[in-house]
Design a protein around this motif. Structure first.
Motif, PDB file in Angstrom:
ATOM      1  N   TYR A   1      52.877  85.044  55.160  1.00 23.14           N
ATOM      2  CA  TYR A   1      51.484  85.431  54.963  1.00 23.14           C
ATOM      3  C   TYR A   1      50.834  84.745  53.765  1.00 23.14           C
ATOM      4  O   TYR A   1      49.668  85.007  53.449  1.00 23.14           O
ATOM      5  CB  TYR A   1      51.403  86.952  54.858  1.00 23.14           C
ATOM      6  N   TRP A   2      51.586  83.877  53.115  1.00 21.04           N
ATOM      7  CA  TRP A   2      51.031  82.967  52.126  1.00 21.04           C
ATOM      8  C   TRP A   2      50.985  81.538  52.673  1.00 21.04           C
ATOM      9  O   TRP A   2      49.963  80.874  52.580  1.00 21.04           O
ATOM     10  CB  TRP A   2      51.866  83.000  50.836  1.00 21.04           C
ATOM     11  N   VAL A   3      52.084  81.101  53.243  1.00 23.00           N
ATOM     12  CA  VAL A   3      52.168  79.721  53.710  1.00 23.00           C
ATOM     13  C   VAL A   3      51.203  79.472  54.868  1.00 23.00           C
ATOM     14  O   VAL A   3      50.447  78.479  54.870  1.00 23.00           O
ATOM     15  CB  VAL A   3      53.613  79.375  54.120  1.00 23.00           C
ATOM     16  N   ALA A   4      51.203  80.349  55.862  1.00 22.52           N
ATOM     17  CA  ALA A   4      50.370  80.127  57.049  1.00 22.52           C
ATOM     18  C   ALA A   4      48.873  80.092  56.732  1.00 22.52           C
ATOM     19  O   ALA A   4      48.173  79.177  57.192  1.00 22.52           O
ATOM     20  CB  ALA A   4      50.677  81.187  58.102  1.00 22.52           C
ATOM     21  N   PRO A   5      48.335  81.042  55.949  1.00 22.64           N
ATOM     22  CA  PRO A   5      46.901  80.952  55.643  1.00 22.64           C
ATOM     23  C   PRO A   5      46.516  79.692  54.877  1.00 22.64           C
ATOM     24  O   PRO A   5      45.443  79.127  55.105  1.00 22.64           O
ATOM     25  CB  PRO A   5      46.644  82.220  54.810  1.00 22.64           C
ATOM     26  N   LEU A   6      47.379  79.238  53.977  1.00 20.89           N
ATOM     27  CA  LEU A   6      47.061  78.026  53.231  1.00 20.89           C
ATOM     28  C   LEU A   6      47.106  76.792  54.143  1.00 20.89           C
ATOM     29  O   LEU A   6      46.267  75.885  54.019  1.00 20.89           O
ATOM     30  CB  LEU A   6      48.011  77.868  52.048  1.00 20.89           C
ATOM     31  N   LEU A   7      48.069  76.772  55.061  1.00 16.81           N
ATOM     32  CA  LEU A   7      48.105  75.691  56.048  1.00 16.81           C
ATOM     33  C   LEU A   7      46.859  75.724  56.930  1.00 16.81           C
ATOM     34  O   LEU A   7      46.234  74.686  57.191  1.00 16.81           O
ATOM     35  CB  LEU A   7      49.354  75.812  56.924  1.00 16.81           C
ATOM     36  N   GLY A   8      46.512  76.910  57.398  1.00 15.56           N
ATOM     37  CA  GLY A   8      45.317  77.050  58.229  1.00 15.56           C
ATOM     38  C   GLY A   8      44.058  76.638  57.488  1.00 15.56           C
ATOM     39  O   GLY A   8      43.151  76.025  58.072  1.00 15.56           O
ATOM     40  N   ALA A   9      43.998  76.960  56.197  1.00 18.73           N
ATOM     41  CA  ALA A   9      42.842  76.574  55.384  1.00 18.73           C
ATOM     42  C   ALA A   9      42.726  75.057  55.288  1.00 18.73           C
ATOM     43  O   ALA A   9      41.629  74.490  55.442  1.00 18.73           O
ATOM     44  CB  ALA A   9      42.966  77.185  53.988  1.00 18.73           C
ATOM     45  N   ALA A  10      43.850  74.380  55.033  1.00 20.89           N
ATOM     46  CA  ALA A  10      43.825  72.924  54.928  1.00 20.89           C
ATOM     47  C   ALA A  10      43.407  72.277  56.251  1.00 20.89           C
ATOM     48  O   ALA A  10      42.622  71.319  56.270  1.00 20.89           O
ATOM     49  CB  ALA A  10      45.203  72.414  54.501  1.00 20.89           C
ATOM     50  N   LEU A  11      43.897  72.812  57.360  1.00 18.89           N
ATOM     51  CA  LEU A  11      43.518  72.290  58.670  1.00 18.89           C
ATOM     52  C   LEU A  11      42.039  72.509  58.943  1.00 18.89           C
ATOM     53  O   LEU A  11      41.361  71.646  59.523  1.00 18.89           O
ATOM     54  CB  LEU A  11      44.356  72.951  59.764  1.00 18.89           C
ATOM     55  N   ALA A  12      41.510  73.672  58.534  1.00 17.87           N
ATOM     56  CA  ALA A  12      40.091  73.959  58.740  1.00 17.87           C
ATOM     57  C   ALA A  12      39.208  73.006  57.947  1.00 17.87           C
ATOM     58  O   ALA A  12      38.186  72.520  58.446  1.00 17.87           O
ATOM     59  CB  ALA A  12      39.788  75.407  58.335  1.00 17.87           C
ATOM     60  N   VAL A  13      39.609  72.715  56.720  1.00 15.19           N
ATOM     61  CA  VAL A  13      38.838  71.778  55.890  1.00 15.19           C
ATOM     62  C   VAL A  13      38.846  70.386  56.518  1.00 15.19           C
ATOM     63  O   VAL A  13      37.807  69.707  56.599  1.00 15.19           O
ATOM     64  CB  VAL A  13      39.395  71.741  54.454  1.00 15.19           C
ATOM     65  N   ALA A  14      40.013  69.943  56.964  1.00 15.27           N
ATOM     66  CA  ALA A  14      40.117  68.615  57.579  1.00 15.27           C
ATOM     67  C   ALA A  14      39.285  68.537  58.853  1.00 15.27           C
ATOM     68  O   ALA A  14      38.570  67.551  59.096  1.00 15.27           O
ATOM     69  CB  ALA A  14      41.580  68.297  57.874  1.00 15.27           C
ATOM     70  N   THR A  15      39.361  69.562  59.684  1.00 16.58           N
ATOM     71  CA  THR A  15      38.606  69.571  60.938  1.00 16.58           C
ATOM     72  C   THR A  15      37.112  69.620  60.676  1.00 16.58           C
ATOM     73  O   THR A  15      36.319  68.932  61.333  1.00 16.58           O
ATOM     74  CB  THR A  15      39.031  70.767  61.801  1.00 16.58           C
ATOM     75  N   ASN A  16      36.700  70.431  59.710  1.00 13.11           N
ATOM     76  CA  ASN A  16      35.288  70.518  59.372  1.00 13.11           C
ATOM     77  C   ASN A  16      34.761  69.170  58.878  1.00 13.11           C
ATOM     78  O   ASN A  16      33.626  68.784  59.175  1.00 13.11           O
ATOM     79  CB  ASN A  16      35.065  71.582  58.302  1.00 13.11           C
TER      80      ASN A  16
END
Length: 228
Positions: A187-202
């Motif tokens: 619940y720390w690693v997954a949200p940070l990974l998801g955040a990085a992917l969201a920034v890249a996609t945006n």
């Protein structure tokens, strides 16, 4: 510490307190009474996020989520020097809320702690995807109803599998108060990974030239007095 930063940290703490008090609190009430149901608990999460963003975004940006703060800093929309103070305020708010639930209800429903139902690998993948879509909406819209709606939607789908946390602070408070740390790292690693992917996609989705400002458009979690 400047007055603006002090107010922003207070708002972040209050907002995260509200998220954990009402969200996991709804799960506790459901465990005790059975009155809300799964959809009811998901709706409480979404409505809480909607209300907090509407009320506190002008003050702090209403991140109420370390992953959101990380995403905005990574995207260049939030000063990196403020990341750790925001993280501290979010974790403190979540912890106070979880211990308030403990005082009110005891360990009923394990205080809404997030624990994977199944393998950690599936939980990691699901939480990453849930956070990705949540923060992509937040980055591209920031409107209270849009972000709150995605939270409710994802809680309906992912709640039975992972608790649909998408938020390290939301998971940290109940884990600390309940003493249950099963696969907490997910619940720390997954949200940070998801955040990085969201920034890249945006970044890929954004136009090469900036669009004209649209009246009424949200300020994308930018607190008052904060330069672009």
């Amino acid at each position: 510490m400047t007055p603006l930063l002090s107010r922003a940290l207070l708002a972040e703490g209050l907002g995260t307190f509200a998220l954990v008090f009402f969200g996991p609190g709804a799960a506790v009430v459901q465990a005790q009474t059975g009155a809300l149901g799964h959809l009811g608990v998901a709706a409480v999460f979404g409505l809480t996020v909607t209300a907090v963003i509407a009320a506190l975004a002008p003050i702090s940006g209403a991140h109420i989520n370390p992953a959101a703060t990380f995403a905005l800093a990574l995207a260049g929309r939030f000063p990196r020097r403020r990341v750790l103070p925001y993280l501290g305020a979010q974790l403190l708010g979540a912890t106070l809320a979880a211990f308030t639930l403990l005082a009110l209800f005891g360990r009923e429903g394990h205080l809404g702690v997030t624990v994977p139902a199944g393998s950690w690998a599936r939980a990691l993948a699901l939480e990453t995807l849930l956070t990705f879509f949540l923060l992509l909406v937040a980055l591209r819209s920031g409107l209270p109803w849009a972000v709150g709606g995605v939270v409710a939607l994802e809680a309906v789908m992912g709640g039975p599998i992972t608790g649909a946390s998408m938020n390290p602070a939301r998971s940290f408070g109940p884990a600390l108060a309940s003493g249950i740390w099963t696969a907490h790292w997910v619940y720390w690693v997954a949200p940070l990974l998801g955040a990085a992917l969201a920034v890249a996609t945006n970044h890929v989705l954004s136009p090469a030239q900036p669009l004209e400002a649209q009246p009424g458009r949200a300020q994308e979690f930018r607190p008052e007095g904060e330069p672009i």
